[in-house]
Each structure stands twice: as structure tokens, then as C-alpha cells.
Design an enzyme around this catalytic site. Structure first.
Site, PDB file in Angstrom:
ATOM      1  N   LYS A  22       1.145  -1.062   0.065  1.00 52.86           N
ATOM      2  CA  LYS A  22       0.173   0.407  -0.004  1.00 52.86           C
ATOM      3  C   LYS A  22       0.994   1.268  -0.023  1.00 52.86           C
ATOM      4  CE  LYS A  22      -1.878   1.273   4.061  1.00 52.86           C
ATOM      5  NZ  LYS A  22      -0.999   2.972   4.363  1.00 52.86           N
ATOM      6  N   ASN A  23       2.064   1.412   0.839  1.00 49.60           N
ATOM      7  CA  ASN A  23       2.723   2.668   1.015  1.00 49.60           C
ATOM      8  C   ASN A  23       3.540   2.430  -0.281  1.00 49.60           C
ATOM      9  OD1 ASN A  23       1.678   2.990   3.323  1.00 49.60           O
ATOM     10  ND2 ASN A  23       2.829   2.298   4.534  1.00 49.60           N
ATOM     11  N   CYS A 119      -4.883   8.119   8.932  1.00 43.08           N
ATOM     12  CA  CYS A 119      -5.287   7.281  10.538  1.00 43.08           C
ATOM     13  C   CYS A 119      -5.072   8.099  11.651  1.00 43.08           C
ATOM     14  CB  CYS A 119      -4.355   5.943  10.913  1.00 43.08           C
ATOM     15  SG  CYS A 119      -4.574   4.832  10.199  1.00 43.08           S
ATOM     16  N   ARG A 124      -0.013  14.236  12.840  1.00 42.69           N
ATOM     17  CA  ARG A 124       0.101  13.899  11.443  1.00 42.69           C
ATOM     18  C   ARG A 124       0.217  15.424  11.094  1.00 42.69           C
ATOM     19  NH1 ARG A 124      -1.468   8.513   9.209  1.00 42.69           N
ATOM     20  NH2 ARG A 124       0.068   9.249   8.522  1.00 42.69           N
ATOM     21  N   ASP A 309       4.283   0.212  12.094  1.00 47.71           N
ATOM     22  CA  ASP A 309       3.215  -0.554  11.667  1.00 47.71           C
ATOM     23  C   ASP A 309       3.514  -1.851  11.956  1.00 47.71           C
ATOM     24  OD1 ASP A 309       1.949   1.459   9.542  1.00 47.71           O
ATOM     25  OD2 ASP A 309       4.494   1.728   8.844  1.00 47.71           O
ATOM     26  N   ARG A 417      -8.893  -0.326   3.763  1.00 45.87           N
ATOM     27  CA  ARG A 417      -8.523   0.318   3.026  1.00 45.87           C
ATOM     28  C   ARG A 417      -6.818  -0.274   2.753  1.00 45.87           C
ATOM     29  NH1 ARG A 417      -6.089   4.659   7.169  1.00 45.87           N
ATOM     30  NH2 ARG A 417      -4.932   5.234   5.173  1.00 45.87           N
TER      31      ARG A 417
END
Ligand code: EPU
Length: 437
Positions: A22-23, A119, A124, A309, A417
Site C-alpha cells: 500500500k505504501n 489514520c 500528523r 506499523d 483501506r
């Protein structure tokens, strides 16, 4: 709101297949905007973060197809400005839109970025991103519903030093510098494998980028880039999540597509805790070999450290280890919120403001509960819980699967997601659950 009713206490056994990270994938999609010709990205998962980025790219004229087997083609031949109101419809859905700034400024001379989502695991902020863009010559105007950027004098290479090796800010520099005029030198860069894969993609497109020692990246701007063909790096966060699920449920999961090299830090900890793994050419088998699990003391860190993560699913496994574990979270200031639900299920976890069990970090003395002490083994029992964020949500599901009795887990759509075909994978691993919309 979607809900899963889980009957826990059964080991997860079987095989699942990973796709691209995903990243990385979402950033590789944005990179396609920089090319004059079409790009092809392979192993693109069907997850909602990919949908959001696809929609934003399509709004800017990029033609996209995504086949069943994960091959995505992106044709940026007709890139055009999108209507602010259409972009704004995506406000709050993801953090990736901030990375559209450089590519849109190069292609269109202007950009409008909606309010960001993602999230809730800390403040952030995006101050590094704006600081970086200003150094390249961007003019930034913050509006009530988003941010407008322009580059009246074009974008020029710059000497940049990041105060912290931020993944997103490093990507911002890469995506902006490759087509900026002249040289860019970035020090304090993040060097995560997903960033190295993005650099490989940009090199395929015609960029000139060197990664030097001590987190220094140098980019020589080029006038034009073309499309790329690339198979995305596997999702090592998903691999670690299923590995911890195997450990917490006393199961045995073969994670197809997982590779050793990008997971060394995780594999060391997994082994110390008492998990077993078997590395094969086409993936890694993770299993609970029987016997007791051991507690660990660790801190999360930027690459090559233990990823932030990975800590949430690991915490669930550590509730079953024999003794006190300590985790010091040094990347995000507020990433232990998910432990409330585990405590509700019977886990013994205490969170602290102090930097425990490691080096003092930038969150010490600042009132952030960023260290956790986990006392195991604890008997987990089913509960009604609500998914708070992506990785925390996966951990809640693992806890529910490990717990005795029934759990009702709501807000589970958040998990999609970042985890492709999550429910299908659970079913393939023998989980006992029902899903309702
Ligand atoms: N930071 C600032 N200012 C900025 C940018 C970052 O203070 O302008 C701080 C953040 O608040 C944080 C730290 O720097 O404390 C690191 O943030 P970073 O920029 O590295 O994170 P990110 O790019 O926003 C990506 C992943 C995260 C992953 C982190 C760290 C994506 C879309 N997200 O976030 O993944 O945890 O890097 O590796 O790539 C996830 O997948 O669930 C996830 C949260």
C-alpha cells in the site's frame, strides 16, 4: 456500518498471497503523473487507498485500468486541472493527495490539494512537506477547504535537510526534484524499502537519483520523464500482520510473496518472541511452534529499525507471552489507542508517557502516552469493539480471533483501506466469522 461477528479461539491455518505494498503502490501511481507516456504497475491490490488515488488521478485526466490480476495502466497523456469542488469531495479520505503537489506543479503549473485524512495516530502535521515545497519555489496558499499551490518562477532544485527522516516528506522531495531545474540534495532522508522502490520507478522513468551514505539523496533534475513498467514491492506490513496473527492464534500461515530482506528486523523479533518461520522462494511460512512465548523489549524506529506499523499486531501476540514486554513507540506520538480494546478483552497493558526500555525520543517530556508495558500471558475473552484505525483494527481482529467466545467488531471497513480481500483471506485461513453490512 460494517460489522464482523467472530467466534474466536481457533488457530488460523493456511496460505494467503500478498500483492504490492500500500505504501509504495499509491506513490507509484502518483509518479505516473510525471511521465509523458503511459505507465504499467503490477501487483496493485484492490484496497480503498488505491481507489481514492485512482479517483483523484482520474479527476486530473489520467486514464486508468486495473485488471483482476492487479495490473494497472495509467495514461497521463491528457492531464488537466480538476475542478476544486470535485477534488474537495475527497477531503479527509487519505494522506496521499499531499504528494500530488510536485507532479501537478510540473504538469500544470498549479495544484489544489484537499484536506488530508488517514489514520488518527498522532497529529500528523505536514509542515515538512510545505517547507520542502517552498524551497523548490512553490507558493502555498492555505484555503478553508484545502491548499492551493503555484510555482510562478518554476520549480528549482534545492538543498534540503529534514529534521526527522519522514517517509512522506522524502517522497515529496523525490517526486518534486526529479523534474525540477538543477540539483537537489536531501539530507536526513527516509530510506524505507518502499522509498527505494519508488526511486527505482523514477529511475525507470528517466530520473537521475543517487542514494549516498548517511541518509543523503541527490537528484539531478531532468526536463522530461516517460512512463514505467514495474512490479510493486510486496507489502511487508501486511506480511508482518499475518505473521503475528499466526502467533497470537497458535496457527500456521504461509504468506506468499513475503521476502526476507525487507523484513529482517521483524524476523529477528518474531524469533526472539518464540515464533518460527521458514523462508522459501515464493514466500515465508510463519507459525507457532508450540511451547511458551517470550516477552521482548523493543522500540519502533525508522528503517532499518522495527517499523511502527508492525507493533500493533505484535502487541496482541505479546499478550500471550510469559512475562513483561515493553514497547517504546518513537515514530508516532499516539499509536497505543488501540490497546484500550485489548484491555477490555482481558489483556494487561499499561501505557506510559515516559520513554521506557530504550533511548529517550522526541516524545519524552511531552505528555504523549507512547510506551506500553504488556504483562502476559492473559486470557482474552470476546468483546464488542470498534476498529479505530487500519493497523489497530487488524490487531483487534486478531485479538478477537485469539479470544475465547464471541466478539462483535464494528467499523471493519477501515481494514480494507490497506488489506486486500481481508474477509476472503480470513475465510481461507479457517476463521469462524460472519460479516454484515
Ligand atoms: N512528520 C512531521 N511533519 C511532517 C511529516 C511528518 O512532523 O510534515 C512526523 C509525523 O507526525 C510522524 C513522523 O514525522 O511523527 C513520521 O511520519 P512520516 O512522514 O514518516 O509518515 P507518513 O509518510 O505520513 C508513512 C506510512 C505510514 C507509516 C509511516 C512510517 C504511507 C501512506 N503511510 O506515513 O503507514 O507508518 O510512513 O513508516 O506511506 C500505515 O500504513 O498504516 C501507516 C500509517
Amino acid at each position: 456500518m460494517s460489522q464482523i461477528t467472530v467466534r474466536g479461539g481457533k488457530p488460523l491455518n493456511g496460505r494467503i498471497e500478498l500483492k504490492g505494498a500500500k505504501n509504495l503502490v499509491t506513490k507509484a501511481m502518483v509518479a505516473a503523473l510525471l511521465g509523458e507516456t503511459p505507465s504499467v504497475l503490477k501487483d496493485v491490490p484492490f484496497i480503498s487507498d488505491v481507489d481514492i488515488v485512482s479517483r483523484l488521478l482520474q479527476l486530473h485526466g489520467v486514464a486508468i485500468t486495473h485488471s483482476e490480476d492487479g495490473v494497472m495502466s495509467l495514461d497521463p497523456s491528457d492531464v488537466a486541472s480538476a475542478r476544486m469542488v470535485d477534488i474537495d469531495a475527497h477531503a479527509g479520505s487519505s494522506r496521499i493527495p499531499i504528494l500530488f503537489c510536485g507532479p501537478l506543479l510540473h504538469r500544470l503549473g498549479e495544484a489544489f490539494i484537499p484536506g488530508l485524512g488517514g489514520c488518527h495516530i498522532g497529529d500528523r502535521p505536514i509542515d515538512y512537506h510545505f517547507e520542502v515545497l517552498r524551497k523548490f519555489g512553490a507558493v502555498i496558499e492555505e484555503l478553508p477547504n484545502g491548499t492551493r499551490l503555484s510555482a510562478p518562477k518554476g520549480l528549482k532544485g534545492a538543498k534540503i535537510s529534514l529534521p526527522y527522516p519522514s517517509v512522506g516528506a522524502t517522497e515529496q522531495v523525490l517526486l518534486t526534484a526529479t523534474r525540477a531545474e538543477g540539483l537537489t540534495e536531501l539530507s536526513g532522508a527516509a530510506i524505507e524499502p518502499e522509498i527505494m522502490d519508488l526511486i527505482s520507478i523514477l529511475q525507470k522513468m528517466g530520473a537521475i537519483i543517487s542514494v549516498d551514505t548517511d541518509r543523503v539523496i541527490r537528484i539531478e533534475g531532468v526536463k522530461e520523464l516517460h512512463g514505467y513498467t514495474h512490479r510493486a514491492l510486496f507489502d511487508r506490513n501486511e506480511a508482518a500482520s499475518w505473521a503475528c496473527a499466526a502467533l497470537a492464534t497458535q496457527g500456521d500461515i504461509f504468506v506468499g510473496g513475503a521476502r526476507q530482506q525487507e523484513m529482517t528486523a521483524f524476523l529477528n523479533v518474531f524469533r526472539k518472541v518464540g515464533g518460527a518461520f521458514d523462508i522459501q522462494d515464493d514466500g515465508i511460512r510463519f507459525f507457532h511452534p508450540g511451547g511458551e512465548l517470550n516477552p521482548v523489549v523493543l522500540e519502533t524506529d525508522v528503517h532499518p529499525g522495527f517499523m511502527t506499523d508492525w507493533q500493533q499486531p505484535l502487541v496482541v501476540a505479546l499478550t500471550q507471552a510469559n512475562g513483561l514486554s515493553i514497547i517504546h513507540e518513537t515514530v508516532y506520538e499516539n499509536r497505543f489507542g488501540f490497546t484500550d480494546a485489548l484491555v477490555q478483552m482481558g489483556a494487561q497493558i499499561q501505557i506510559y508517557r515516559e520513554c521506557l526500555g530504550g533511548n529517550p525520543c522526541r516524545f519524552g517530556q511531552r505528555n504523549f502516552y507512547h510506551s506500553a508495558v504488556i504483562n502476559g500471558p492473559a486470557k482474552l475473552t470476546g468483546a464488542d469493539i470498534r476498529v479505530p484505525d487500519l493497523r489497530g483494527g487488524f490487531s483487534h481482529m486478531v485479538a478477537a480471533l485469539a479470544a475465547e467466545g464471541v466478539s462483535n467488531v464494528t467499523n471493519v471497513q477501515l481494514i480494507s483501506r490497506g488489506y486486500e480481500h481481508f474477509l476472503d483471506k480470513l475465510a481461507a485461513l479457517g476463521a469462524d466469522f460472519e460479516y454484515s453490512e
